[in-house]
Scaffold this motif. Sequence first.
Motif, PDB file in Angstrom:
ATOM      1  N   VAL A 101       0.864  -1.178   0.000  1.00 23.82           N
ATOM      2  CA  VAL A 101       0.000   0.000   0.000  1.00 23.82           C
ATOM      3  C   VAL A 101       0.901   1.227   0.000  1.00 23.82           C
ATOM      4  O   VAL A 101       1.365   1.678   1.048  1.00 23.82           O
ATOM      5  CB  VAL A 101      -0.965   0.010   1.210  1.00 23.82           C
ATOM      6  N   HIS A 122     -12.770  -2.298  -5.703  1.00 22.89           N
ATOM      7  CA  HIS A 122     -11.502  -3.013  -5.595  1.00 22.89           C
ATOM      8  C   HIS A 122     -11.495  -4.207  -6.556  1.00 22.89           C
ATOM      9  O   HIS A 122     -11.497  -5.365  -6.118  1.00 22.89           O
ATOM     10  CB  HIS A 122     -11.274  -3.477  -4.156  1.00 22.89           C
ATOM     11  N   GLU A 163      -6.065   0.434   2.805  1.00 18.77           N
ATOM     12  CA  GLU A 163      -6.012   1.201   1.552  1.00 18.77           C
ATOM     13  C   GLU A 163      -6.945   2.398   1.595  1.00 18.77           C
ATOM     14  O   GLU A 163      -6.559   3.503   1.195  1.00 18.77           O
ATOM     15  CB  GLU A 163      -6.365   0.310   0.357  1.00 18.77           C
TER      16      GLU A 163
END
Length: 174
Positions: A101, A122, A163
């Motif tokens: 990330v 996602h 995230e």
Amino acid sequence: MIWYTVLVLAVGAERLAELAVAKRNTRWSLERGAVEHGRGHYPPMVVLHTGLLLGCLAEVWFGPRPFVAALGWPMLAVAVLAQGLRWWCITTLGPRWNTKVLVVPGLPLVAGGPYRLRWLRHPNYVAVVAEGVALPLVHTAWLTALVFTVLNAWLLTVRIRCENKALTLAGAPA
């Protein structure tokens, strides 16, 4: 079993290609001031994904698990489609894609390719979930599919939260 072993090894080679892309993209991101988030969940993610591949092989070779055409062929199609989706995500994100990330502050969210679908935030993880179920079931490695799916659900919960928080902190809407 030999062709299944070749399939799993091919997926392993694909993972190594992903790591090479991620390494190059890490340099790009860090040169632009990227901040890394979620270091703690990364090692378990590596172990889990390695375990998926090893579990597929171990369960089939030592199970034994038969190839059942009515299950195996559709699952092979799902696994191949998952690879296609994964690489669509990777190419759409370009140098911003990574296995870690890493967020470059101030960059807007990517809104093209599979990321243009607002209801699918996602898409790369859709590919991961599909592959985690399908790859083992190509050769009826149901225990590997089950264990990976349960552990991956927990890990993806952690990862997606990480995230989303990282993107919010960087100024991009999560």
